[in-house]
Scaffold this motif. Structure first.
Motif, PDB file in Angstrom:
ATOM      1  N   GLY A 166       0.536  -1.200  -0.031  1.00  0.00           N
ATOM      2  CA  GLY A 166      -0.098   0.142   0.039  1.00  0.00           C
ATOM      3  C   GLY A 166       0.772   1.455  -0.085  1.00  0.00           C
ATOM      4  N   ALA A 167       2.186   1.116  -0.116  1.00  0.00           N
ATOM      5  CA  ALA A 167       2.906   2.487  -0.304  1.00  0.00           C
ATOM      6  C   ALA A 167       3.012   3.037  -1.816  1.00  0.00           C
ATOM      7  CB  ALA A 167       4.575   1.987   0.133  1.00  0.00           C
ATOM      8  N   GLU A 168       3.146   4.244  -1.873  1.00  0.00           N
ATOM      9  CA  GLU A 168       2.980   4.852  -3.048  1.00  0.00           C
ATOM     10  C   GLU A 168       4.319   5.280  -3.689  1.00  0.00           C
ATOM     11  OE1 GLU A 168       0.006   8.101  -3.129  1.00  0.00           O
ATOM     12  OE2 GLU A 168      -1.092   7.075  -1.734  1.00  0.00           O
ATOM     13  N   PRO A 169       4.730   4.744  -4.687  1.00  0.00           N
ATOM     14  CA  PRO A 169       5.841   5.226  -5.526  1.00  0.00           C
ATOM     15  C   PRO A 169       5.867   6.605  -6.157  1.00  0.00           C
ATOM     16  CG  PRO A 169       5.066   3.582  -6.655  1.00  0.00           C
ATOM     17  CD  PRO A 169       4.173   3.635  -5.305  1.00  0.00           C
ATOM     18  N   VAL A 170       6.608   7.573  -5.760  1.00  0.00           N
ATOM     19  CA  VAL A 170       6.476   8.760  -6.788  1.00  0.00           C
ATOM     20  C   VAL A 170       7.607   8.888  -7.429  1.00  0.00           C
ATOM     21  CG1 VAL A 170       6.550  11.256  -6.217  1.00  0.00           C
ATOM     22  CG2 VAL A 170       5.429   9.725  -4.474  1.00  0.00           C
ATOM     23  N   HIS A 171       8.796   8.964  -7.167  1.00  0.00           N
ATOM     24  CA  HIS A 171      10.048   8.663  -7.981  1.00  0.00           C
ATOM     25  C   HIS A 171      10.865   7.415  -8.198  1.00  0.00           C
ATOM     26  CE1 HIS A 171       9.327  13.224  -7.589  1.00  0.00           C
ATOM     27  NE2 HIS A 171       9.728  12.953  -6.071  1.00  0.00           N
ATOM     28  N   ILE A 172      10.822   7.002  -9.222  1.00  0.00           N
ATOM     29  CA  ILE A 172      11.646   5.648  -9.480  1.00  0.00           C
ATOM     30  C   ILE A 172      12.754   6.177 -10.640  1.00  0.00           C
ATOM     31  CG2 ILE A 172      11.203   3.417 -10.564  1.00  0.00           C
ATOM     32  CD1 ILE A 172       8.339   3.514  -9.786  1.00  0.00           C
ATOM     33  N   LEU A 173      13.952   6.105 -10.036  1.00  0.00           N
ATOM     34  CA  LEU A 173      15.245   6.439 -10.732  1.00  0.00           C
ATOM     35  C   LEU A 173      15.803   5.077 -10.714  1.00  0.00           C
ATOM     36  CD1 LEU A 173      17.053   9.599 -10.661  1.00  0.00           C
ATOM     37  CD2 LEU A 173      18.263   7.739 -10.381  1.00  0.00           C
ATOM     38  N   VAL A 174      16.258   5.091 -12.194  1.00  0.00           N
ATOM     39  CA  VAL A 174      17.192   3.763 -12.747  1.00  0.00           C
ATOM     40  C   VAL A 174      18.233   4.316 -13.795  1.00  0.00           C
ATOM     41  CG1 VAL A 174      17.131   1.603 -13.529  1.00  0.00           C
ATOM     42  CG2 VAL A 174      15.405   2.043 -12.190  1.00  0.00           C
ATOM     43  N   ASN A 175      19.379   4.666 -13.331  1.00  0.00           N
ATOM     44  CA  ASN A 175      20.424   5.258 -14.183  1.00  0.00           C
ATOM     45  C   ASN A 175      20.427   4.057 -15.562  1.00  0.00           C
ATOM     46  OD1 ASN A 175      23.549   5.283 -15.027  1.00  0.00           O
ATOM     47  ND2 ASN A 175      22.852   7.337 -14.284  1.00  0.00           N
ATOM     48  N   ASN A 176      20.781   3.154 -15.271  1.00  0.00           N
ATOM     49  CA  ASN A 176      20.973   2.244 -16.489  1.00  0.00           C
ATOM     50  C   ASN A 176      19.653   1.343 -17.167  1.00  0.00           C
ATOM     51  OD1 ASN A 176      20.679   0.571 -14.050  1.00  0.00           O
ATOM     52  ND2 ASN A 176      22.045  -0.845 -14.919  1.00  0.00           N
ATOM     53  N   SER A 177      18.607   2.283 -17.202  1.00  0.00           N
ATOM     54  CA  SER A 177      17.137   1.737 -17.561  1.00  0.00           C
ATOM     55  C   SER A 177      17.271   1.804 -19.141  1.00  0.00           C
ATOM     56  CB  SER A 177      16.238   2.842 -17.107  1.00  0.00           C
ATOM     57  OG  SER A 177      14.926   2.459 -17.742  1.00  0.00           O
ATOM     58  N   ASN A 178      16.162   1.022 -19.693  1.00  0.00           N
ATOM     59  CA  ASN A 178      16.213   0.836 -21.178  1.00  0.00           C
ATOM     60  C   ASN A 178      14.628   0.928 -21.401  1.00  0.00           C
ATOM     61  OD1 ASN A 178      15.248  -1.929 -20.776  1.00  0.00           O
ATOM     62  ND2 ASN A 178      17.185  -2.578 -20.905  1.00  0.00           N
ATOM     63  N   GLU A 179      14.328   0.806 -22.603  1.00  0.00           N
ATOM     64  CA  GLU A 179      12.921   0.919 -23.016  1.00  0.00           C
ATOM     65  C   GLU A 179      12.262  -0.382 -22.419  1.00  0.00           C
ATOM     66  OE1 GLU A 179      12.316   1.214 -27.145  1.00  0.00           O
ATOM     67  OE2 GLU A 179      13.480   2.926 -27.233  1.00  0.00           O
ATOM     68  N   ILE A 180      12.674  -1.743 -22.326  1.00  0.00           N
ATOM     69  CA  ILE A 180      12.144  -2.758 -21.721  1.00  0.00           C
ATOM     70  C   ILE A 180      11.788  -2.674 -20.514  1.00  0.00           C
ATOM     71  CG2 ILE A 180      12.255  -5.176 -21.705  1.00  0.00           C
ATOM     72  CD1 ILE A 180      13.912  -5.364 -24.263  1.00  0.00           C
ATOM     73  N   PHE A 181      12.750  -2.105 -19.647  1.00  0.00           N
ATOM     74  CA  PHE A 181      12.502  -2.144 -18.287  1.00  0.00           C
ATOM     75  C   PHE A 181      11.501  -1.025 -17.977  1.00  0.00           C
ATOM     76  CE2 PHE A 181      13.237   0.555 -14.557  1.00  0.00           C
ATOM     77  CZ  PHE A 181      12.832  -0.287 -13.589  1.00  0.00           C
ATOM     78  N   GLU A 182      11.435   0.233 -18.626  1.00  0.00           N
ATOM     79  CA  GLU A 182      10.421   1.031 -18.340  1.00  0.00           C
ATOM     80  C   GLU A 182       9.075   0.726 -18.831  1.00  0.00           C
ATOM     81  OE1 GLU A 182      11.730   4.881 -19.929  1.00  0.00           O
ATOM     82  OE2 GLU A 182      13.967   4.359 -19.165  1.00  0.00           O
ATOM     83  N   ALA A 183       8.930  -0.107 -19.739  1.00  0.00           N
ATOM     84  CA  ALA A 183       7.569  -0.694 -20.338  1.00  0.00           C
ATOM     85  C   ALA A 183       7.144  -1.553 -19.379  1.00  0.00           C
ATOM     86  CB  ALA A 183       7.599  -1.158 -21.518  1.00  0.00           C
TER      87      ALA A 183
END
Length: 152
Positions: A23-40
């Motif tokens: 029941g926690a609410e994420p506000v900022h999710i920061l991933v430096n080495n992100s990619n399109e697959i992860f973000e989707a």
């Protein structure tokens, strides 16, 4: 509670999923080495919960960007590795340490972070971090000989 998180994609995804279930609410999710697959996949996870609707995924950003986000849109707690210590000092937002590296806590690397025991550890670390913040900000002295401040 509202939180921000940073770290490696696999850990961030797992922790966000657990926090949504709690029941926690994420506000900022920061991933430096992100990619399109992860973000989707992360956006799909966030859409699966009513608690994820206000979250923003920040790919390719660093902790300096997170610092700005925490000042402009503060949260109740921050989840990440040792480097979040500097964000905690600047913003006064409590830090739940998980991920790699953890260099500023003795033997924290020995505790499980996956499986059932890992989830229990994460829950304990989160709740105790929030309790520490409540205790740090409590300024109501006991009016009797019995203090209920010791009882949770």
């Amino acid at each position: 509670k509202r939180f921000a998180i940073y770290g490696e994609p696999d850990l961030v995804y797992s922790v966000v999923g657990f926090m949504l279930e709690m029941g926690a609410e994420p506000v900022h999710i920061l991933v430096n080495n992100s990619n399109e697959i992860f973000e989707a996949e992360m956006k799909e996870l966030l859409a699966s919960s009513p608690f994820g609707k206000n979250a923003t995924v920040w790919g390719g950003k660093d902790l300096w960007h997170m610092r700005s986000l925490l000042f402009t849109e503060p949260v109740d707690f921050l989840v990440g590795n040792t480097y979040g210590k500097y964000l905690w000092r600047d913003t006064k937002i409590p830090l739940v340490r998980i991920g790699y590296p953890i260099m500023d806590r003795h033997h924290l690397h020995r505790y499980a972070t996956i499986g059932y025991q890992g989830i229990i550890n994460l829950l304990n670390w989160t709740v105790n971090t929030l309790f520490e913040e409540i205790d740090r900000n409590t300024n109501i002295p006991s009016k009797t000989d019995i203090s209920y401040d010791l009882i949770r």
